[in-house]
Design a protein around this motif. Sequence first.
Motif, mmCIF file in Angstrom:
data_model
loop_
_atom_site.group_PDB
_atom_site.id
_atom_site.type_symbol
_atom_site.label_atom_id
_atom_site.label_comp_id
_atom_site.label_asym_id
_atom_site.label_seq_id
_atom_site.Cartn_x
_atom_site.Cartn_y
_atom_site.Cartn_z
ATOM 1 N N VAL A 92 5.371 11.763 1.789
ATOM 2 C CA VAL A 92 5.879 11.455 3.122
ATOM 3 C C VAL A 92 5.062 10.334 3.766
ATOM 4 O O VAL A 92 5.605 9.428 4.401
ATOM 5 N N LEU A 95 9.205 9.866 10.667
ATOM 6 C CA LEU A 95 8.005 10.689 10.524
ATOM 7 C C LEU A 95 7.451 11.178 11.846
ATOM 8 O O LEU A 95 6.704 12.140 11.893
ATOM 9 N N LEU A 105 10.754 18.544 5.535
ATOM 10 C CA LEU A 105 11.459 17.651 6.439
ATOM 11 C C LEU A 105 12.914 18.068 6.435
ATOM 12 O O LEU A 105 13.618 17.885 5.463
#
Length: 231
Positions: free
Chosen positions: A86, A101, A214
Amino acid sequence: LTIIFRNFQECVEQKMYHAETDDLPAAFADGSKNGGDRYGANTLRVVEKVPGQHVEIQAKYIGTTIVVRQVGRYLTFAVRMPEEVVNSVEEGETQDLYLCLHGCPANQRIDFRSFRARAAEATQSASRTRGGAGTHGFTYKSAKAKCKERLPVEDLYFQSCVFDLLSSGDINFTMAAYYAFEDVKMLHSNSNRYHIYEKDALSSAAQRGKNVLLVLVLNLLAILLWSTAPL
């Protein structure tokens, strides 16, 4: 929805997955179902779960799983990905091509509490004057009742379901929110993290661990127009 898997050492070739409404393919754009002809090709593959409705992309070489669904006329997806992947955006790369993010930009956020308060007030006003439903056929009360059928816990998924019913009137968003929650249960290793509440929404993105989840619940945005996510 476009997802790009980059060329990775001797493991996989660059692959692109592209889906549109009523076109949820069970293969990458070049027709292949894995990472190509290299030694680690099978560490990247497309698996069709329900034809035209549910596809899972497994990228084992980077510990990532992506679930793509079509619900009604909309596409949704959820991603489970290691934290180091990520955060591997390289300096100077095009930031707008990457998964969000740090939350949505301020000018794209919706104050759900204010929206909910206005919806509840409008429902009360309508019941006093004509007893009818809102613009899209749902009152705040009836939207909550419909979402409760699939989502008994009043968490973020429930609240997004209520918002989408009030703003669009499209009953498919009930299933979109339901499947978003089901994907969380499938992808997340910690059952104590399944439910997200309003007070946890901002802090949850900052949580750290071996893996982070996520979950991009696109029904929160009401309509998915286009998304590109290089991996």
